[in-house]
Design an enzyme around this catalytic site. Sequence first.
Site, short mmCIF file in Angstrom:
data_model
loop_
_atom_site.label_atom_id
_atom_site.label_comp_id
_atom_site.label_asym_id
_atom_site.label_seq_id
_atom_site.Cartn_x
_atom_site.Cartn_y
_atom_site.Cartn_z
N SER A 1 0.83 -1.19 0.00
CA SER A 1 0.00 0.00 0.00
C SER A 1 0.88 1.25 0.00
CB SER A 1 -0.94 -0.04 1.21
OG SER A 1 -1.90 0.97 1.16
N ARG B 1 -11.69 6.79 10.21
CA ARG B 1 -11.19 5.41 10.23
C ARG B 1 -12.26 4.42 9.76
NH1 ARG B 1 -6.68 2.43 9.58
NH2 ARG B 1 -6.67 0.56 10.88
N ASP C 1 -9.25 -5.72 -5.06
CA ASP C 1 -8.85 -4.61 -4.18
C ASP C 1 -9.78 -3.43 -4.46
OD1 ASP C 1 -7.55 -2.42 -2.93
OD2 ASP C 1 -5.58 -3.35 -3.23
N HIS D 1 -7.84 -5.24 -0.24
CA HIS D 1 -6.61 -4.50 -0.07
C HIS D 1 -5.81 -4.98 1.15
CE1 HIS D 1 -3.78 -1.28 -0.59
NE2 HIS D 1 -3.99 -0.84 0.64
N ASP D 2 -6.48 -5.38 2.19
CA ASP D 2 -5.80 -5.84 3.41
C ASP D 2 -5.14 -7.20 3.25
OD1 ASP D 2 -5.93 -3.75 5.14
OD2 ASP D 2 -7.51 -4.58 6.41
#
Length: 365
Positions: free
Chosen positions: A145, A214, A306, A339-340
Site C-alpha cells: 500500500s 477510520r 482490491d 486491499h488488506d
Amino acid sequence: MAVQKVTLFTEQALNLHFGGQLDRIEVAYQTYGRLNADKSNAVLICHALTGDAEPYFEQEEGRKGWWQSFMGEGLALDTSRYFFICSNVLGGCKGSTGPSSPNPLSGKPYGSQFPHIVVQDMVRVQHELVAYLGIPRLQAVIGGSFGGMQATQWAVDYPDEVDNIVNLCSSLTFSAEAIGFNHVMRQAIVNDPNFNRGDYYAGEPPHRGLAIARMLGMLTYRTDIQLAKAFGRATKNEGAFWGDYFQVESYLSYQGEKFLERFDANSYLHLLRALDLYDAGLGYANLKSALARIKARYTLVAVTNDQLFKLVDLRKSRQLLEQSGVRLDYHEISSDYGHDAFLVDYDIFEAKIRDGLASAAVSES
C-alpha cells in the site's frame, strides 16, 4: 525489545519538496535478524499508512506486530536469512518526528505548523537512517500500500543502492476515487469541533472526526464478500436504532474507537495527503524518465478485487514500468480480504515475497 530511536539531520536540515525545512528529526526504528559480514542481506520494510516501526514481536513479548504472521525464522520475511530494518515514517505519530512532536522553536507540539511532506521526504529520512546504520546497499525494499509507494521511490531516487523492490497492492499513482475517499475522511476530522485548525494538543482531540474517518477507511480495505461472510445482515440483540443496529455497524464503530488509542489526527491528515500526492516523477522531467532510472528488479503484486488500489490502476502501473525498461515480475491474485490481503493472507503472498526478496545471491556468513 524496545523500539530504537536516533536523531538525524543534526548538522544540516532536510529541505522538503514542498518548501520548508526540518532538522533534528527523530526516527523510531527496529531491526530483526543479523547483518552478515559483507552487509549484503539488509532489507528495508516500509509500513503502510497507519503502521509503525514494529512489524514483529518475539513470542515471549506477548504482542503481535502488523506483519506478525509473515515474519520470523523460516517464514516469507525470514529473520534467519535477512537483516530487516523498519522505521516509523516522517510525519507519523509512533516515535518519529510528526505534528505531535515538540517544535524546537516553541517547545509545543507542531500542530498546524508542521510542514507539508511527501513520500520523497520520507524516503530521504529512511535513506539517512540506512546510512547511519552503515549499510551501503540494500538487498531489497519491500512495502504494501503506502509502503509500496515508498519502495518504488527508493528505486527511483537511489537506483545504485537497492537490488530488489517488492511492491504489494500499490499503484504508481492514487486514483480520483481514492483521493475522494481521503477527502471525506479529512473533512470528518477538520470539521470536528475540537480540531482547532490542528492545534488541539492542549485540549480535547478531534476524536469523533478521527473515528469516523477510520470507519470509512476500513470499508476500502476489505471487500463486500468478506464483510458479507463476516456479518451479513446480522443485527445486535440490543442497539440504538440510529446507531450500531447491524453487526457490521458495531464492527466499524469498534475499529474507529480502537484507532483513537494509537493514532494522531494531524498525522492521519498529513499521511493521507502524501498518499494522494504521490508522484514518482516529482523532481524529474516526467514520470517515465523517473521510472527509467530504476535498476532494481521490481516485483508488483495486484489483488484483483482490491477496492482501494483498483486492478485497472495496477495494470496501468505495470504498463508504465515495462515501457520504462524496468525488469518486472507482475502477479495478479484474488483474496476475499481485498486491499488488506497483504497483511493477513499469508498463503497467497508467501511465494511472491520470497521470490521478490531472493533474486540476488545473499551471503549468510
